[in-house]
Design a protein around this motif. Sequence first.
Motif, mmCIF file in Angstrom:
data_model
loop_
_atom_site.group_PDB
_atom_site.id
_atom_site.type_symbol
_atom_site.label_atom_id
_atom_site.label_comp_id
_atom_site.label_asym_id
_atom_site.label_seq_id
_atom_site.Cartn_x
_atom_site.Cartn_y
_atom_site.Cartn_z
ATOM 1 N N ARG A 1 0.820 -1.207 0.000
ATOM 2 C CA ARG A 1 0.000 0.000 0.000
ATOM 3 C C ARG A 1 0.861 1.267 0.000
ATOM 4 N N TYR A 2 2.170 1.128 -0.188
ATOM 5 C CA TYR A 2 3.073 2.267 -0.016
ATOM 6 C C TYR A 2 2.754 3.404 -0.976
ATOM 7 N N GLY A 3 2.479 3.098 -2.229
ATOM 8 C CA GLY A 3 2.176 4.156 -3.186
ATOM 9 C C GLY A 3 0.721 4.579 -3.198
ATOM 10 N N THR A 4 -0.126 3.821 -2.464
ATOM 11 C CA THR A 4 -1.563 4.107 -2.420
ATOM 12 C C THR A 4 -2.041 3.947 -0.986
ATOM 13 N N PRO A 5 -1.673 4.871 -0.085
ATOM 14 C CA PRO A 5 -1.969 4.688 1.343
ATOM 15 C C PRO A 5 -3.452 4.647 1.678
ATOM 16 N N GLN A 6 -4.292 5.187 0.791
ATOM 17 C CA GLN A 6 -5.722 5.213 1.081
ATOM 18 C C GLN A 6 -6.429 3.922 0.678
ATOM 19 N N ALA A 7 -5.694 2.969 0.070
ATOM 20 C CA ALA A 7 -6.320 1.734 -0.412
ATOM 21 C C ALA A 7 -6.851 0.900 0.751
ATOM 22 N N SER A 8 -7.989 0.256 0.539
ATOM 23 C CA SER A 8 -8.596 -0.598 1.564
ATOM 24 C C SER A 8 -7.896 -1.957 1.592
ATOM 25 N N ASP A 9 -8.126 -2.721 2.658
ATOM 26 C CA ASP A 9 -7.549 -4.069 2.758
ATOM 27 C C ASP A 9 -8.061 -4.958 1.626
ATOM 28 N N GLU A 10 -9.311 -4.735 1.214
ATOM 29 C CA GLU A 10 -9.875 -5.523 0.112
ATOM 30 C C GLU A 10 -9.131 -5.238 -1.188
ATOM 31 N N ASP A 11 -8.823 -3.951 -1.428
ATOM 32 C CA ASP A 11 -8.069 -3.594 -2.634
ATOM 33 C C ASP A 11 -6.662 -4.184 -2.590
ATOM 34 N N VAL A 12 -6.057 -4.173 -1.392
ATOM 35 C CA VAL A 12 -4.715 -4.744 -1.237
ATOM 36 C C VAL A 12 -4.733 -6.222 -1.584
ATOM 37 N N TRP A 13 -5.709 -6.928 -1.059
ATOM 38 C CA TRP A 13 -5.760 -8.376 -1.294
ATOM 39 C C TRP A 13 -6.057 -8.691 -2.755
ATOM 40 N N THR A 14 -6.860 -7.872 -3.402
ATOM 41 C CA THR A 14 -7.133 -8.070 -4.822
ATOM 42 C C THR A 14 -5.840 -7.955 -5.627
ATOM 43 N N ALA A 15 -5.011 -6.928 -5.291
ATOM 44 C CA ALA A 15 -3.727 -6.756 -5.975
ATOM 45 C C ALA A 15 -2.803 -7.935 -5.691
ATOM 46 N N ARG B 1 2.168 -3.981 -5.751
ATOM 47 C CA ARG B 1 2.196 -2.566 -5.372
ATOM 48 C C ARG B 1 1.872 -1.675 -6.574
ATOM 49 N N VAL B 2 2.423 -2.020 -7.737
ATOM 50 C CA VAL B 2 2.158 -1.231 -8.941
ATOM 51 C C VAL B 2 0.732 -1.462 -9.441
ATOM 52 N N LEU B 3 0.251 -2.701 -9.326
ATOM 53 C CA LEU B 3 -1.140 -2.974 -9.691
ATOM 54 C C LEU B 3 -2.093 -2.132 -8.865
ATOM 55 N N LEU B 4 -1.807 -2.025 -7.585
ATOM 56 C CA LEU B 4 -2.665 -1.240 -6.686
ATOM 57 C C LEU B 4 -2.553 0.253 -7.000
#
Length: 622
Positions: free
Chosen positions: A468-482, A527-530
């Motif tokens: 989530r380093y480049g997208t700190p506002q991303a949710s845990d669901e978005d992280v897991w999808t990536a 990380r880049v996908l997210l």
Amino acid sequence: MFSRMLHPLFRYFETRVNPYPEGEVQTPPQGLLPFIWHFSRPVLPLLLLMTLFTALVSSAEVFFFSYMGELVDWLGHVEREGFWSAHGLWLAGIGIMVLLGLPLLVLGQSLITHQSIFGNYPMIGRWLSHRHMLNQSLAFYQDEFAGRVSQKVMQTALAIRETVTKVMGLLVYAIVYFTGAAILLGRADLWLLLPLGLWLIGYLAIMRFFVPRLRDVSMAQADARAQMTGRVVDSYSNIQTIKLFADTDREQRYAREAMETFMVTVHRQMRLVTIMSVCLTLLNTALLVGTAGMAISTWYYDAISLGVLTIAIALVMRIRFMSDWILWEVAGLFENIGTVQDGMNTIAREPTIRDVPNAPALEVSAGGIRFDALRFSYEQAKGESRTVFDGLNLTIAPGEKIGLIGRSGAGKSTLANLLLRFYDVQGGRIMIDGQDISQVTQTSLRHQIGMVTQDTSLLHRSLRDNIRYGTPQASDEDVWTAVCRAHADAFINDLVDPKGRRGLDAHVGERGVKLSGGQRQRIAIARVLLKNAPILVLDEATSALDSEVEAAIQEQLDTLMEGKTVIAIAHRLSTIAMLDRLIVVEQGQIVESGTHAELLAQEGIYAGLWKRQSGGFLGVDM
């Protein structure tokens, strides 16, 4: 209980200074005094208040000596009969004043010194220095040990505090005590000033001889210490390479060379210290004997009272101990000054890559990129340079996906680094959607570009934080999808760190050493996908993956590349053959350009490389 009662008082003084000043990051000025002033401005009022309390405490101590002499004289003449009834109340009042007054002054001094200044002051230096060092270019860190830089940030801030507080404290104590002693002794008999005056001349001579030498050796020691620390940290940072080549003996010799250099400065310093200690002891002993002899002689001839004799000897004893403390503090002061000057040489450097004043943010609407008459050279030793590009022109249409091909040193990765403005071009321009990247903020530029490199290093934090380093506002669901799209879910659930944290909460170690190269690369891809930036740079993005995982991830990368402008660098030509356009770079020039089929039909360099590939990789013997 007592600590809980004082907690509000402590907290009040601890919050008088903000240890994390905000505002625009500024380069600290060159020059010792301006450099120290840069970090001292936020605490200047408190430093002055600390000095005032120090002066009051030392004045109170001098007054106490004076009062004790008068008390001795008074007690020598007062009648004992009815003493307590006549004078008890007055003595009790004086005792209460001394018992309460001096501790209260010390309390005020200590609250300001220890609660307001000692913790916050160096933290201001560390915070401002760290913010400034984060703005330094990649070239700066390629020329410096990371451990050496971090040590200087930590130690320089502490040395600034020690330098300023010691100078202010020493000046106050020296002025108050020596002035007070001179007044008290001279008022009684001018002859009592003779030993003190001769001692002061000798004391200044000792300082004049030893202090500059201690300063020079301290500066050499600070530099040697930083070099020693840098070498040790370099070994620890590359421990896998050291063990891989089984060359711990060489590393021991490498570190020992720096340690021996450091020890040379230590021995020089300790020799000076021993000689200085002996000279100071001789001088202080002469002061004690001379003052005591002079005081006893003048008392014998009834020129001074017994109280003055008591004051003279007591003050000399106090000065004797204080002079020893002052000289050591001065020696330590110059050691700290050496540390500050050494740190200043690293910290007070202007970043080579800076935003122009009032630079706007980059706005990417389509993602078109143009390299216009690009000229760039790497600076090398002794003013020499190595030219990489000399007039390169390349236009990438919005949404176009190009592959860069060429052997090591051809300029492929340099082109990507220039696009990210890790370096500034020496000529020409790089445009994104018609905007010169040198005229927009670096932060906004890099927000619009996603990059996966061959050498992926991760922060020593949790996997979740890294993804989530480049997208700190991303949710845990978005992280897991990536994670799933990068096929990293296959190993993440099995990760456990030494503190028992699992999965996405597990910490990956320094630079991600607890993961394999392929695992690190999958995390970088996640990380880049997210981040989902409109411009994508892939520099050997799948080089550390096995064929099965690479094939699976390639599908996700194909999805990721949809609607994006892509620059892909690869030695494995099969991974970029399907891109819209392939560009062959040779010695900083574009020598071929076209689709895979078009380049094969030309039967030029690309066709030859395609035929000569072994195992799908581009050979280095071009």
